[in-house]
Design an enzyme around this catalytic site. Structure first.
Site, short mmCIF file in Angstrom:
data_model
loop_
_atom_site.label_atom_id
_atom_site.label_comp_id
_atom_site.label_asym_id
_atom_site.label_seq_id
_atom_site.Cartn_x
_atom_site.Cartn_y
_atom_site.Cartn_z
N HIS A 315 16.24 24.47 63.22
CA HIS A 315 15.73 24.96 61.95
C HIS A 315 16.63 24.46 60.84
O HIS A 315 17.84 24.38 61.04
CB HIS A 315 15.71 26.50 61.94
CG HIS A 315 14.84 27.05 60.87
ND1 HIS A 315 15.28 27.17 59.57
CD2 HIS A 315 13.56 27.48 60.89
CE1 HIS A 315 14.29 27.67 58.84
NE2 HIS A 315 13.24 27.85 59.61
N ASP A 373 8.43 29.59 66.16
CA ASP A 373 7.25 28.91 66.72
C ASP A 373 7.31 28.77 68.24
O ASP A 373 6.29 28.60 68.89
CB ASP A 373 7.11 27.50 66.12
CG ASP A 373 6.81 27.58 64.65
OD1 ASP A 373 5.94 28.36 64.29
OD2 ASP A 373 7.46 26.87 63.88
N1 ACO Z 1 15.26 18.36 69.57
C1 ACO Z 1 16.29 17.47 69.73
N2 ACO Z 1 17.20 17.20 68.76
C2 ACO Z 1 17.07 17.85 67.59
C3 ACO Z 1 16.04 18.80 67.36
C4 ACO Z 1 15.12 19.06 68.40
N3 ACO Z 1 14.13 19.94 68.24
N4 ACO Z 1 16.16 19.28 66.10
C5 ACO Z 1 17.22 18.67 65.57
N5 ACO Z 1 17.78 17.81 66.46
C6 ACO Z 1 19.01 17.02 66.28
C7 ACO Z 1 18.78 15.80 65.40
O1 ACO Z 1 18.45 14.66 66.16
C8 ACO Z 1 20.13 15.66 64.72
O2 ACO Z 1 21.02 15.11 65.65
P1 ACO Z 1 22.21 14.12 65.14
O3 ACO Z 1 23.06 14.96 64.25
O4 ACO Z 1 22.88 13.68 66.40
O5 ACO Z 1 21.53 12.99 64.42
C9 ACO Z 1 20.58 17.11 64.49
O6 ACO Z 1 19.93 17.85 65.55
C10 ACO Z 1 20.18 17.68 63.13
O7 ACO Z 1 18.77 17.51 62.97
P2 ACO Z 1 18.04 17.25 61.59
O8 ACO Z 1 16.75 16.56 61.86
O9 ACO Z 1 19.01 16.58 60.64
O10 ACO Z 1 17.81 18.72 61.10
P3 ACO Z 1 16.79 19.17 59.99
O11 ACO Z 1 17.36 20.39 59.37
O12 ACO Z 1 16.44 18.05 59.07
O13 ACO Z 1 15.45 19.49 60.82
C11 ACO Z 1 13.75 20.62 62.01
C12 ACO Z 1 15.03 20.75 61.14
C13 ACO Z 1 12.72 19.73 61.27
C14 ACO Z 1 13.15 21.99 62.20
C15 ACO Z 1 14.16 19.98 63.37
O14 ACO Z 1 15.10 20.81 64.03
C16 ACO Z 1 12.95 19.72 64.26
O15 ACO Z 1 12.30 18.68 64.14
N6 ACO Z 1 12.60 20.69 65.18
C17 ACO Z 1 11.44 20.56 66.03
C18 ACO Z 1 10.20 20.95 65.26
C19 ACO Z 1 10.12 22.46 65.01
O16 ACO Z 1 10.30 23.26 65.91
N7 ACO Z 1 9.79 22.80 63.75
C20 ACO Z 1 9.62 24.20 63.35
C21 ACO Z 1 10.59 24.57 62.29
S1 ACO Z 1 10.50 26.29 61.96
C22 ACO Z 1 9.14 26.54 60.98
O17 ACO Z 1 8.66 25.72 60.27
C23 ACO Z 1 8.60 27.89 61.05
#
Ligand code: ACO
Length: 439
Positions: A315, A373
């Site tokens: 998140h 979710d």
């Molecule tokens: N699976 C694997 N790796 C992940 C995940 C994941 N679900 N989420 C983040 N990471 C990793 C990224 O690759 C990144 O790694 P790095 O630092 O080695 O490059 C690190 O964790 C940080 O991730 P970001 O993408 O920079 O985090 P951001 O805050 O931009 O993204 C998000 C948040 C979009 C929710 C992301 O965690 C994601 O895509 N999750 C899966 C989709 C999801 O469940 N969305 C629902 C969000 S809640 C809602 O809307 C109610």
């Protein structure tokens, strides 16, 4: 916690510009709870600099009194009330009143509010024809975008957005009609007749009735499932300045019609990085299929050359357990128990995935916890709500948050049209070449 309920300027931040050998003072503003903000509204006129923050990771876009999140500690408050207390002791109608009006209702206020919402739940009959213009296999979110946007063409009496009464009528209409709109999107896809709202039913019960009843026989809504649905609505009702809420505010900042602004919010919510994640979680669990395949998917999620991510994990704001996720986890077990589905293989995969991810160094280091979710998809599946409807239910719940934020924005005396700037990295001015000179 600071009890003060107004933002005040309390200090200055000095920006030292070594390149120009000068410095600039910027006011620091303190809210009631949470981090202070540096007021950069005059930065460009005073210094000639813009700030650069794609994805708004360090940018407060507005002042708000509605929802507070502390992502480090896993705290979520609606108008100062903890989400746990609201989920445990309140119901969605009270929470909707709280978000819209700022205080919990008295018993008389609640009765009147519920009555008013109930009596706005029917759709104009012409809207039934609008549904018929869609293909039967249209995604429910596409239908929701279209139908909610179309409401702007139906309610001319609530179009003066500078009139608080007209704004409130539009808000009641939106909250009242969303269950009908969502349930009809499902009925249309199923090829079943639309079921009209029933005024003797409570909000969540009425929605489940419109989803699952048919004209052929009496349908009794299971009270445990109605209670679970009500709790899910509470947990999704608002979440500060996320992508869809910011979209509603940005669309509304130009003075646009509120129904059209909420349609814009629905569009933003649809994406798998936001509300579409609950649908993506179920698709992912189904694809994993068996506990034995989990290590392979965990490996893929960690591989930077693979675009696969564990849906329902991570998140932008919560770097701790999302407080809504723990309530959802409990609700998932209640619902599965009531429906005698505790040995559902998908739930087994989900629980094992959660266990492994929570102990895996990659996820622990990056503080990637299950989000709301992750569990909502499992609950909806157990209730036999089709996967494509999951995000539509999120939109139904979030509408009251969106419209509360929209109202707050319109009432804010400092409100202006939202107009971010950019860091341009394209070509500078160059001479135009006639086509015959281009290689
Ligand atoms: N699976 C694997 N790796 C992940 C995940 C994941 N679900 N989420 C983040 N990471 C990793 C990224 O690759 C990144 O790694 P790095 O630092 O080695 O490059 C690190 O964790 C940080 O991730 P970001 O993408 O920079 O985090 P951001 O805050 O931009 O993204 C998000 C948040 C979009 C929710 C992301 O965690 C994601 O895509 N999750 C899966 C989709 C999801 O469940 N969305 C629902 C969000 S809640 C809602 O809307 C109610």
């Amino acid at each position: 916690m600071n009890e003060k309920n107004a933002a005040t300027q309390h200090a200055h931040m000095t920006l030292v510009d070594h390149a120009r050998g000068t410095s600039y003072d910027m006011p620091v503003i303190r809210g009631s709870v949470g981090p202070d903000v540096i007021d950069i509204r005059h930065l460009y006129t005073d210094t000639g600099y813009f700030t650069f923050d794609p994805g708004f990771t360090s940018t407060g876009s507005c002042e708000s009194k509605i929802t507070f999140i502390n992502g480090e500690e896993g705290i979520l408050l609606y108008r100062g009330y903890a989400i746990q207390d609201l989920a445990e002791h309140s119901d969605f109608m009270e929470v909707a009143y709280l978000l819209l009006k700022g205080e919990l209702p008295t018993a008389a206020e609640k009765t009147k509010f519920e009555h008013d919402i109930t009596y706005h739940s029917m759709l104009h009959e012409q809207i039934a024809y609008l549904y018929r213009g869609f293909r039967r296999d249209a995604h429910p979110m596409a239908v929701m975008c279209g139908v909610v946007g179309a409401l702007s063409a139906f309610y001319h009496d609530s179009l003066n957005i500078s009139d608080p009464r007209q704004r409130m009528i539009a808000s009641y209409r939106l909250v009242a009609k969303m269950p009908t709109i969502a349930a009809w999107a499902y009925k249309y896809a199923m090829g079943q007749p639309f079921i009209y709202p029933r005024n003797e039913m409570r909000y969540a019960e009425n929605f489940l009735h419109m989803m699952f009843a048919t004209p052929c026989e009496t349908y009794k809504v299971n009270p445990i499932l109605a209670k679970a649905m009500d709790r899910i609505l509470i947990l999704h009702a608002d979440h500060e300045q996320n992508a869809s809420t910011s979209t509603v505010r940005l669309a509304g900042s130009s003075g646009a019609n509120p129904f059209a602004c909420i349609a814009a919010g629905i569009a933003s919510l649809w994406g798998p990085a936001h509300g579409g994640a609950n649908e993506a979680v179920l698709n992912m669990l189904t694809k994993i299929g068996d506990k034995r395949h989990i290590p392979d998917y965990i490996r893929r999620a960690k591989d930077k050359s693979d675009s696969f991510r564990l849906m329902g994990f991570g998140h932008r704001v919560y770097k701790n357990y999302d407080p809504r996720a723990s309530i959802m986890r409990r609700t998932a077990h209640e619902v599965l128990g009531e429906l005698d589905k505790t040995d559902d293989p998908l739930l087994e995969v989900a629980m094992e995935l959660e266990r492994i991810a929570l102990s895996d160094e990659y996820f622990v280091e990056r503080r990637l916890y299950p989000n709301v979710d992750f569990y909502s998809g499992i609950i909806f599946k157990a209730m036999e709500i089709p996967t494509a409807m999951f995000t539509a239910l999120f939109a139904l719940a979030r509408t009251v948050g969106w419209i509360s934020q929209w109202n707050e924005m319109i009432e804010d005396p400092s409100q202006k049209i939202g107009r971010p700037r950019q860091l341009y990295s394209g070509q500078g001015l160059r001479p135009f070449k006639p086509i015959h000179q281009r290689m």
